[in-house]
Structures are given as structure tokens and as C-alpha cells.
Design an enzyme around this catalytic site. Structure first.
Site, short mmCIF file in Angstrom:
data_model
loop_
_atom_site.label_atom_id
_atom_site.label_comp_id
_atom_site.label_asym_id
_atom_site.label_seq_id
_atom_site.Cartn_x
_atom_site.Cartn_y
_atom_site.Cartn_z
N THR A 174 0.89 -1.16 0.00
CA THR A 174 0.00 0.00 0.00
C THR A 174 0.92 1.19 0.00
O THR A 174 2.01 1.11 0.55
CB THR A 174 -0.82 0.00 1.31
N VAL A 203 -12.73 -5.39 1.52
CA VAL A 203 -12.21 -4.02 1.67
C VAL A 203 -11.25 -4.01 2.85
O VAL A 203 -11.57 -4.50 3.93
CB VAL A 203 -13.36 -3.03 1.89
N GLY A 204 -10.07 -3.45 2.62
CA GLY A 204 -9.07 -3.40 3.69
C GLY A 204 -9.17 -2.11 4.50
O GLY A 204 -10.19 -1.42 4.48
N GLY A 226 -0.21 -3.18 5.57
CA GLY A 226 -0.18 -4.51 6.19
C GLY A 226 -1.56 -5.13 6.24
O GLY A 226 -2.42 -4.80 5.43
N GLY A 228 -4.91 -5.35 6.72
CA GLY A 228 -5.88 -4.30 6.97
C GLY A 228 -6.92 -4.66 8.02
O GLY A 228 -7.40 -3.79 8.76
N1 ASP Z 1 -3.36 -2.71 4.09
C1 ASP Z 1 -3.71 -3.29 2.82
C2 ASP Z 1 -5.02 -3.99 2.94
O1 ASP Z 1 -5.27 -4.63 3.93
C3 ASP Z 1 -2.71 -4.25 2.27
C4 ASP Z 1 -1.26 -3.88 2.34
O2 ASP Z 1 -0.87 -2.88 2.91
O3 ASP Z 1 -0.46 -4.63 1.81
O4 ASP Z 1 -5.77 -3.93 2.00
#
Ligand code: ASP
Length: 311
Positions: A174, A203-204, A226, A228
Site C-alpha cells: 500500500t 475491503v481493507g 499490512g 488491513g
Molecule cells: N493494508 C492493505 C489492505 O489490507 C494491504 C497492504 O498494505 O499490503 O488492503
């Protein structure tokens, strides 16, 4: 008076220049953040954001993004958005042109087209290869609604949750970018294709205000990457800003927010934050953390070390 500056996660390094140029010309934190996030969204080599993003379980890339203005606490977000590259810009238009905060799926896409965004192609050579691999060469089956449901059922029954551990770091990610301008206004932007091979419609944290993204000129700015689901359960970005409001230092606030996540389960998040004095930090739960910084006098992005928060 703090010099206007912009910071971002590792994948924003070379793109911060776009935002710093805007700050140098006296532009707003919001314009700087949007321009830098757009550059990441348009980078085909970034596998967690925009056009280079990783698709969902049915081989379709769905984007989540949000933007927040620290002066007014106005915010806009989109989730599960298909066929558009610059999700952060659509989120900004949600904030500016509607009385709403979050638009999702086909509604978000329809809104984007209605306000002038051009259709973008998120189906790349890489996503096509992923579709082939996921269906062992029979990607067309994913065009049939009954087959789609069978595929999802099969995945739930046979493989539930295992896909997270199979992913490499290249298949998720992200971008978090945040800035403070000459007026002391803060802005934070978050954009992602979410967890790779997620269930369609998942949805994250990125478009959830308070989970993946929060800022308030009075106290500071925070955003997460990370897993979510964990940042959603703990409202991590909002908590960091609340901890600052309640008098914690930036380092203590981020440490506490990440320790809160350690207490839940063994998946992890990372975060990026700054305070009104212009102190910046990033925090990781799994290793050394870094972020990039540029201010109006910088010639290029400066690497800054963050903190590793252990359980
Ligand atoms: N935070 C994002 C999500 O959960 C994923 C990521 O940061 O890699 O959609």
C-alpha cells in the site's frame, strides 16, 4: 514554523519529488499528496497499488483509497473500485463533490466516470498470467457466474486463509503519503489494490477513515499498511492521532499502536506518522522500518529510519 514537507512509505521514494515540487511552489499538502500518490498508482512496477496492483481471487484488480484533510477533517474514499487507475483522485472528488465519505464498487466507478475520469485498464499481462495460474490454465471459467461461485466456495472450503501465508511481499503493499504545507495544513493519502487474491468485494483498512488513514492539524497524521483487518479492528490510524492528542510522543504513540496489534494475533501492520512539530516516524512489527522524507529545500528523498516494535 515547520518547513513544508512530505513523507512516504518505501514504495513512494521516487514519487515524493512530485509532491515536493508542489510544496516548493507554495501548493497545498492535499495537492502534493495527490500528485505523489498518482505517480505511485501509475507505476506498473508497484505490485500493491494502482495499475501494477495484484488482483483478487477472480483475477480482477479492485482498488481502495482515501484522502483526509487535517484542517477540516473532511475526507473521501473509494473501495473495490475497478477500471480506474487514480483511485486517490476519485476519493478526493468524493470528498469535494458529494456529501458522502465512501463510495464502493460499481457506484464508485459510475461516479468517477460521471465526473470525468477516463476508464483505466487494470488488466495487465501480469494479472492475466495470475488468472491463468489460479485457474490452472482455464481462466475463461472465471467469466461464468456459476463457476465464479464454485471457485469462491472451493477456495473457502479448501484453502481458507492459507493464501495469506503463500503470498510474497511483492504481491501486496500500500502506499502511504502525507504532507504538511506552509499554512500548517496536513493531508494524508492511502492507495492500494489490497491483499492479493482477496475475496471479491473485500475491503481493507486503506479506505476506512480511522483504520488506515487519519489526520488532524492539531495533533498529527497517521496511516497504515499490512493486514488491513487488524488496523480496522483497532482503528490504528485514529488511535495514533488520539495518543498524540493525549500527550504521548510520536514514538510512544506508534509503539503503543503496534503493541496493540501484537496483542491480537500473529499477523502484522506497519505505520507512518508525523506530529505538528514536523517529527516523522515509521514503525514495523517485523523488522527495521524506513520511510522517505523531502522538504522544500531537499534535493532528493532522504531515507529515515523508523522503529521496530517487538511484542
Ligand atoms: N493494508 C492493505 C489492505 O489490507 C494491504 C497492504 O498494505 O499490503 O488492503
Amino acid at each position: 514554523m515547520v518547513k513544508p514537507f512530505i513523507i512516504g512509505t518505501r514504495n513512494a521514494k521516487d514519487m515524493l519529488v512530485k509532491g515536493a515540487e508542489i510544496l516548493k511552489r507554495g501548493g497545498s499538502a492535499m495537492d502534493a499528496v495527490e500528485a505523489a500518490v498518482n505517480a505511485v498508482e501509475e507505476n506498473p512496477l508497484d505490485r500493491g497499488v494502482g495499475v501494477g496492483g495484484t488482483p483478487n481471487l477472480l483475477g480482477v484488480t479492485q482498488l481502495d483509497a482515501s484522502i483526509m484533510d487535517g484542517r477540516t477533517l473532511r475526507t473521501g474514499a473509494v473501495a473495490a473500485l475497478e477500471n480506474l487507475v487514480n483511485a486517490i483522485s476519485v476519493a478526493r472528488k468524493v470528498m469535494e463533490l458529494t456529501p458522502h465519505v465512501l463510495l464502493v464498487g460499481p457506484g464508485a466507478e459510475m461516479f468517477a466516470k460521471a465526473v470525468g475520469f477516463k476508464k483505466g485498464d487494470l488488466s495487465t499481462e501480469r494479472t492475466r498470467k495470475i488468472r491463468e495460474a489460479m485457474t490452472t490454465g482455464d481462466a475463461e471459467m472465471l467469466d461464468d457466474p456459476a463457476e465464479k461461485e464454485r471457485f469462491i466456495r472451493m477456495w473457502i472450503e479448501e484453502d481458507r486463509g492459507k493464501w495469506y501465508s503463500k503470498m510474497t511481499e511483492e504481491e501486496w503493499g500500500t502506499v502511504n503519503i502525507m504532507a504538511m504545507d506552509a499554512r500548517g495544513d496536513m493531508c494524508v493519502g492511502v492507495s492500494t489494490s489490497g491483499l492479493g487474491y482477496k475475496l471479491p468485494g473485500r475491503v481493507g483498512d486503506s479506505p476506512y477513515i480511522g483504520a488506515g488513514n487519519y489526520c488532524d492539524n492539531r495533533f498529527g497524521s497517521a496511516a497504515c499498511t499490512g493486514t488491513g483487518e487488524l488496523a480496522i479492528r483497532l482503528s490504528s490510524a485514529r488511535m495514533i492521532v488520539s495518543y498524540l492528542e493525549n500527550g504521548m510522543s510520536l514514538e510512544k504513540a506508534v509503539t503503543k499502536a503496534l503493541k496493540d496489534v501484537h496483542a491480537l494475533e500473529d499477523k502484522t501492520i506497519s505505520c507512518l506518522a508525523f506530529d505538528p512539530e514536523g517529527n516523522t516516524i515509521s514503525g514495523s512489527m517485523t523488522g527495521e522500518s524506513i520511510h522517505y522524507y523531502m522538504d522544500v529545500d531537499s534535493e532528493g528523498p532522504e531515507e529515515r529510519k523508523g522503529i521496530w516494535v517487538k511484542p
